[in-house]
Design a protein around this motif. Structure first.
Motif: not given
Length: 452
Positions: A275-277, A282, A312
């Motif tokens: 999931y990309s933040l 990630k 990150w």
């Protein structure tokens, strides 16, 4: 008479003067016309030179474009979790792609003999072909330790992966063949310039084996910020070196089938979510669960491996966390199957068996920063990094079996990674390898790594 002669002389002088002025004017006009003609010729010549230069530039651009179509330049970009060099063939819209990577290591370890060693650790070539924009082939072929001679201690030639990929759209694609198991970070994203340490982290070699690949098929894609991969592959089977590798703490290295006449009476499922933040962070998790069989196809047990991760990369930072937790059913049967000591196999003395664990776990965390950013240097990087690892290969063992010494380990790793170009890395680091019940080691390492 005199008067007539005087008038004639005056008339002649006037006519001569007018004629001279006209001739001078004509000459001036002619000179001006010639100058304009010469200037026009100069301008035409200049335009011709410019046109010639533009033509040469266009020829060079066309040549480069043809090369780009045949062998595209490497983008520092990942396709479905693969490293930049491995992604090249899948990002190429048409035709052949060639890429690769390699690394040379120097190691000093005063606790081993020889104390100093130099190794051409691996040379890898990627070959791919885009049949069209959706249907593509990708492969990786590796040579280890410079040459292969047919001896156990020599190098190895192996196909690391080879698969056909069809991408319907961003949300859904399918692939089949020899696939990389998408667990952890390094197994898929393993080109040397992409991680700062000289060698891959211990956790991603002894608990999550690299390079781990199996035959199978599956799906992948991206749904907004969520990226996924899910494959069905053949299961695991111990080879003749499995017991020796387990004794060294390399739990699954001897159980990989690597696409070599793989037995598939037992199958496995492997999957991954990322999931990309914001700020290019990630977070996600991956899993592998499958059966273990013997040579005859009999089921020995099963293994389940779960691995959370965080990654990150932002403004010079490269921060990673990878954890792993594994459990094994019927570990006693697996232990007996990989043991070669007659006291175990014939007499049934479990204390003499090679012990395969019921549970194992570990994690590592990495913090790296490009210190050249302090000096406003943008075309080179110098990463200062630290890695801490903590893992236990035999956290729990079957009843009656003994835990091997040195199964609980801490690793402290510090060093520098200099990148004069994004595709080339010069590395130096120090490793403090500290098993709880065994001798500690101080290891100094250097490496030259590249990808293209």
């Amino acid at each position: 008479m005199k008067r007539v002669l005087l008038l004639s002389a005056l008339f002649s002088t006037t006519v001569f003067a007018q004629s001279t002025e006209d001739r001078i004017k004509q000459l001036e006009d002619q000179i001006k016309a010639l100058q304009e003609e010469v200037q026009k010729l100069k301008e035409d010549q200049k335009k011709s030179e410019e046109t010639k230069q533009e033509t040469e530039v266009l020829k060079e651009e066309i040549r480069k474009l043809r090369l780009e179509i045949a062998i595209p330049q490497l983008e520092i970009k990942s396709y479905s979790g693969l490293g930049p060099a491995a992604s090249k063939a899948l990002l190429n819209p048409k035709g052949v792609s060639i890429g690769g990577y390699g690394e040379i290591h120097f190691l000093h370890n005063s606790d081993k003999k020889p104390k100093n060693s130099v190794d051409a650790k691996r040379l890898v070539l990627y070959f791919g072909y885009a049949f069209n924009e959706k249907l593509k082939f990708n492969s990786e072929i590796e040579w280890e330790h410079a040459f292969v001679e047919g001896k156990e201690e020599s190098g190895e030639t192996a196909v690391e992966f080879a698969f056909i990929d069809y991408n319907f759209n961003e949300k859904f694609g399918i692939r089949g063949g020899l696939l990389l198991v998408p667990v952890g970070i390094i197994n898929e994203y393993h080109e040397p310039p992409t991680f700062p340490s000289v060698d891959r982290p211990y956790l991603e070699r002894v608990i999550i084996p690299t390079t781990w690949r199996e035959l199978g098929f599956g799906a992948y894609g991206r749904l907004g910020a969520l990226e996924y991969r899910a494959y069905i592959t053949n299961g695991l089977k111990p080879n003749e070196e499995a017991g020796e590798k387990v004794e060294k703490g390399e739990l699954l290295q001897g159980f990989k089938q690597k696409g070599f006449k793989a037995s598939a009476d037992q199958i496995a499922f492997t999957g991954r979510l990322d999931y990309s933040l914001p700020l290019n962070a990630k977070v996600g998790a991956s899993t592998f669960t499958g059966g273990i069989q013997d040579e005859e196809g009999n089921r020995l047990g099963s293994i389940s491996l779960f691995s959370p991760h965080l990654w990150w990369q932002y403004e010079g930072w490269d921060v990673r966390f990878v954890g792993a937790y594994g459990s094994v059913s019927d570990a006693q049967k697996v232990s007996k199957a990989i043991s070669t000591n007659p006291a175990c196999t014939l007499l049934g003395d479990t204390s003499q068996c090679t012990t395969f664990p019921k549970r194992f776990y570990g994690f590592y965390t990495q913090v790296a920063y490009d210190i050249l950013r302090f000096f406003k240097v943008s075309d080179q990087q110098l990463y200062l990094f630290g890695i801490y690892e903590n893992y236990n290969t035999h956290a729990s063992v079957p009843q009656g079996f003994e835990k091997p010494q040195g199964s609980k380990v801490q690793v402290f790793n510090f060093g520098l990674s200099y990148k004069p170009h994004p595709l080339v890395a010069l590395k130096a680091d120090y490793v403090r390898y500290a098993p709880k019940d065994a001798k500690k080691q101080n290891i100094y390492r250097l490496a030259l790594g590249w990808m293209f």
